[in-house]
Scaffold this motif. Structure first.
Motif, mmCIF file in Angstrom:
data_model
loop_
_atom_site.group_PDB
_atom_site.id
_atom_site.type_symbol
_atom_site.label_atom_id
_atom_site.label_comp_id
_atom_site.label_asym_id
_atom_site.label_seq_id
_atom_site.Cartn_x
_atom_site.Cartn_y
_atom_site.Cartn_z
ATOM 1 N N UNK A 1 27.257 70.224 40.694
ATOM 2 C CA UNK A 1 28.052 70.886 39.659
ATOM 3 C C UNK A 1 27.150 71.598 38.651
ATOM 4 N N UNK A 2 26.037 70.958 38.296
ATOM 5 C CA UNK A 2 25.077 71.580 37.380
ATOM 6 C C UNK A 2 24.546 72.882 37.977
ATOM 7 N N UNK A 3 24.142 72.825 39.243
ATOM 8 C CA UNK A 3 23.558 74.006 39.878
ATOM 9 C C UNK A 3 24.594 75.110 40.072
ATOM 10 N N UNK A 4 25.818 74.731 40.435
ATOM 11 C CA UNK A 4 26.859 75.739 40.622
ATOM 12 C C UNK A 4 27.181 76.417 39.285
ATOM 13 N N UNK A 5 27.202 75.642 38.216
ATOM 14 C CA UNK A 5 27.448 76.227 36.894
ATOM 15 C C UNK A 5 26.340 77.193 36.524
ATOM 16 N N UNK A 6 25.091 76.822 36.824
ATOM 17 C CA UNK A 6 23.962 77.707 36.557
ATOM 18 C C UNK A 6 24.132 79.050 37.248
ATOM 19 N N UNK A 7 24.570 79.044 38.497
ATOM 20 C CA UNK A 7 24.678 80.281 39.259
ATOM 21 C C UNK A 7 25.969 81.053 38.972
ATOM 22 N N UNK A 8 27.071 80.337 38.754
ATOM 23 C CA UNK A 8 28.357 81.023 38.578
ATOM 24 C C UNK A 8 28.662 81.364 37.127
ATOM 25 N N UNK A 9 28.207 80.542 36.200
ATOM 26 C CA UNK A 9 28.506 80.761 34.784
ATOM 27 C C UNK A 9 27.292 80.384 33.944
ATOM 28 N N UNK A 10 26.164 81.025 34.181
ATOM 29 C CA UNK A 10 24.896 80.604 33.560
ATOM 30 C C UNK A 10 24.902 80.623 32.042
ATOM 31 N N UNK A 11 25.686 81.518 31.453
ATOM 32 C CA UNK A 11 25.689 81.630 29.992
ATOM 33 C C UNK A 11 26.384 80.451 29.315
ATOM 34 N N UNK A 12 27.029 79.570 30.082
ATOM 35 C CA UNK A 12 27.768 78.450 29.498
ATOM 36 C C UNK A 12 26.857 77.447 28.805
ATOM 37 N N UNK A 13 25.611 77.300 29.311
ATOM 38 C CA UNK A 13 24.679 76.333 28.753
ATOM 39 C C UNK A 13 23.314 76.982 28.588
ATOM 40 N N UNK A 14 22.490 76.360 27.752
ATOM 41 C CA UNK A 14 21.141 76.860 27.515
ATOM 42 C C UNK A 14 20.121 76.205 28.427
ATOM 43 N N UNK A 15 20.377 74.953 28.815
ATOM 44 C CA UNK A 15 19.478 74.302 29.763
ATOM 45 C C UNK A 15 20.272 73.435 30.737
ATOM 46 N N UNK A 16 19.700 73.315 31.933
ATOM 47 C CA UNK A 16 20.342 72.623 33.043
ATOM 48 C C UNK A 16 19.360 71.628 33.647
ATOM 49 N N UNK A 17 19.836 70.403 33.935
ATOM 50 C CA UNK A 17 19.016 69.367 34.559
ATOM 51 C C UNK A 17 19.787 68.791 35.735
ATOM 52 N N UNK A 18 19.182 68.814 36.932
ATOM 53 C CA UNK A 18 19.863 68.331 38.135
ATOM 54 C C UNK A 18 18.899 67.507 38.984
ATOM 55 N N UNK A 19 19.253 66.250 39.246
ATOM 56 C CA UNK A 19 18.477 65.398 40.128
ATOM 57 C C UNK A 19 19.189 65.273 41.476
ATOM 58 N N UNK A 20 18.458 65.547 42.548
ATOM 59 C CA UNK A 20 19.005 65.437 43.905
ATOM 60 C C UNK A 20 20.377 66.102 44.039
ATOM 61 N N UNK A 21 20.514 67.352 43.612
ATOM 62 C CA UNK A 21 21.819 68.011 43.715
ATOM 63 C C UNK A 21 22.269 68.118 45.169
ATOM 64 N N UNK A 22 23.553 67.923 45.403
ATOM 65 C CA UNK A 22 24.110 67.918 46.763
ATOM 66 C C UNK A 22 24.304 69.339 47.280
ATOM 67 N N UNK A 23 23.192 70.037 47.437
ATOM 68 C CA UNK A 23 23.236 71.443 47.855
ATOM 69 C C UNK A 23 23.666 71.625 49.302
#
Length: 271
Positions: free
Chosen positions: A163-185
């Protein structure tokens, strides 16, 4: 051996889509409230931790949002970690907002064209509604009741990491920093990884920070490593990123093993 590894991966996928199990971490002093979301059409329980001296100061603080943020999920150990890091002056004072799960697999996954994915999580793009709940309903509530700056972060592991990674790619302006451990890519035939270059070409003109990590689980690390290669070649100048390869960690250990260095690195960028 191959059959055993495949079976283990299926168990991992099924676990990813269920609600997070409880833990034995001390529960810190915190606030909680219930908010009705029109986007997910549910009452949601929210846990909020503020630094110990919050009521004695007048400063506005950045906010870290966390799915898997129930009291019986990851909220206690992340709140305790932030408290420790603030005390050691390793990170700036920060408010933590934890969102308790109801239907984890629905809320944290986007649409999938892979029919087999349905045996693990719904294919309905519930993440779209869950993201709208956070950005259009929950953030307004937090900003109205707490002293907040405009700086916001998002942290998650496993399916929450997806979810963190998808938000980064689809709606990056929503947050200033993103942290993802073992994302289910792996979700949707590793769609985000395959399409990362296209998303990066549309990146907004905003300074954004990404820290992500991959464990020894081959079916996850293959995609996190491939994504790191894509970022090396195609990341825009305003995306500051770091990939942490963690071959000595398992899926069940990587969050606790990397949380401190992840937050120290990500929270101190662009200060």
């Amino acid at each position: 051996m191959k059959t055993l590894l495949y079976y283990s991966f299926l168990v991992l996928l099924a676990f990813n889509c269920t609600n997070k199990p409880g833990n034995s971490d001390p529960i810190p002093k915190h606030n909680n409230f219930t908010i009705h979301s029109q986007f997910v059409d549910q009452e949601r329980v929210i846990n909020v931790w503020v630094p110990e001296n919050y009521n004695a100061i007048t400063d506005s603080l950045p906010v870290l949002y966390m799915p898997d943020g129930g009291i019986k999920e990851d909220f206690p150990h992340i709140a305790n970690t932030i408290s420790k890091l603030i005390a050691s002056k390793s990170i700036p004072p920060t408010i933590l907002v934890g969102i308790e799960n109801t239907e984890r697999g629905r809320d944290l996954t986007g649409f999938s064209e892979i029919k087999d994915d349905e045996q693990y999580c719904p294919l309905t793009d519930g993440a779209k509604n869950f993201r709208a709940f956070i950005t259009q309903e929950l953030m307004l509530k937090i900003d109205s009741e707490y002293r907040t700056t405009t700086k916001k972060g998002l942290i998650g592991e496993s399916l929450s990491g997806l979810f963190v990674m998808e938000t980064l790619f689809l709606q990056p302006e929503a947050f200033d920093y993103y942290i993802a451990m073992d994302p289910s890519l792996w979700w949707n035939n590793h769609y985000l990884e395959r399409k990362a270059s296209d998303y990066l070409k549309q990146f907004p003109n905003k300074d954004i920070t990404l820290w992500f990590a991959g464990s020894a689980v081959e079916d996850i690390s293959i995609h996190t490593k491939n994504l790191a290669k894509t970022l090396e070649n195609d990341h825009p100048n305003n995306l500051i990123w770091k990939y942490s390869n963690e071959p000595n960690e398992e899926h069940s250990t990587i969050f606790r093993a990397t949380k401190e260095k992840a937050m120290i690195w990500a929270m101190n960028k662009n200060e």
